[in-house]
Write a protein that holds these residues in place. Sequence first.
Motif, PDB file in Angstrom:
ATOM      1  N   PHE A 190       0.844  -1.189   0.000  1.00  0.00           N
ATOM      2  CA  PHE A 190       0.000   0.000   0.000  1.00  0.00           C
ATOM      3  C   PHE A 190       0.882   1.242   0.000  1.00  0.00           C
ATOM      4  N   ILE A 191       0.397   2.305  -0.606  1.00  0.00           N
ATOM      5  CA  ILE A 191       0.997   3.627  -0.455  1.00  0.00           C
ATOM      6  C   ILE A 191       0.031   4.424   0.409  1.00  0.00           C
ATOM      7  N   PHE A 192       0.533   5.003   1.486  1.00  0.00           N
ATOM      8  CA  PHE A 192      -0.298   5.795   2.385  1.00  0.00           C
ATOM      9  C   PHE A 192      -0.287   7.256   1.924  1.00  0.00           C
ATOM     10  N   ILE A 193      -1.472   7.833   1.797  1.00  0.00           N
ATOM     11  CA  ILE A 193      -1.594   9.238   1.404  1.00  0.00           C
ATOM     12  C   ILE A 193      -2.462   9.952   2.416  1.00  0.00           C
ATOM     13  N   ALA A 194      -1.906  10.971   3.050  1.00  0.00           N
ATOM     14  CA  ALA A 194      -2.653  11.759   4.039  1.00  0.00           C
ATOM     15  C   ALA A 194      -3.261  12.970   3.358  1.00  0.00           C
TER      16      ALA A 194
END
Length: 199
Positions: A190-194
Amino acid sequence: MAKRECSKGHKYDSAIYGDNCPFCPSGSTSYSENMDGTVGNFNPSGTEFNQETERTHVVGGTRPTAPVAEKKNIDMPIGGTVIRPAWGADPTAGKKIVGFLVTYSASPLGKSFNIYEGRNYVGRDITCDVCITSDSQISGKHFSILFRAVDSKFKFKDEQSSNGTIVNDLLEDDGELKNFDVIRIGDTKFIFIAIPQIF
């Protein structure tokens, strides 16, 4: 009580079942039985549900079914207490979207999952907020992401998974996620994007 016999030798009450034998599997006629036991709203199509106070029976079936929201059927014992699940109730209702998990492991075109304020569980279990059923290396509840508006931080915690949670190539039990961190659980990345807290 009018008795009738079908071509297969089954005897049934034609006042209730009409021309269709309730024991033959080809029967698709339905009738409804009100909660007081009276029969009403004869329905030859077998598809329409009646008011919430009625139970719909499908002739030829083994057990009656009850109509619920979205016309889903649930098995119920005759004369038993019926506990209806809250289908349609959204546990994320009223929660703000604060981030995303994006993966290309499940689909080459990519798939994104919303991260809401509060605790978000990631795993194979269908009760998880982010559910990945295609990866057998992922635990039921593999890890969680917690966001609180008080400190505007994303904290993750491995939920005692079998294979651990890897963040930016390091096996971690817990910590803080930063924008564009790469999380790997099982064979899924997964790539986490805030989302910037400007709203």
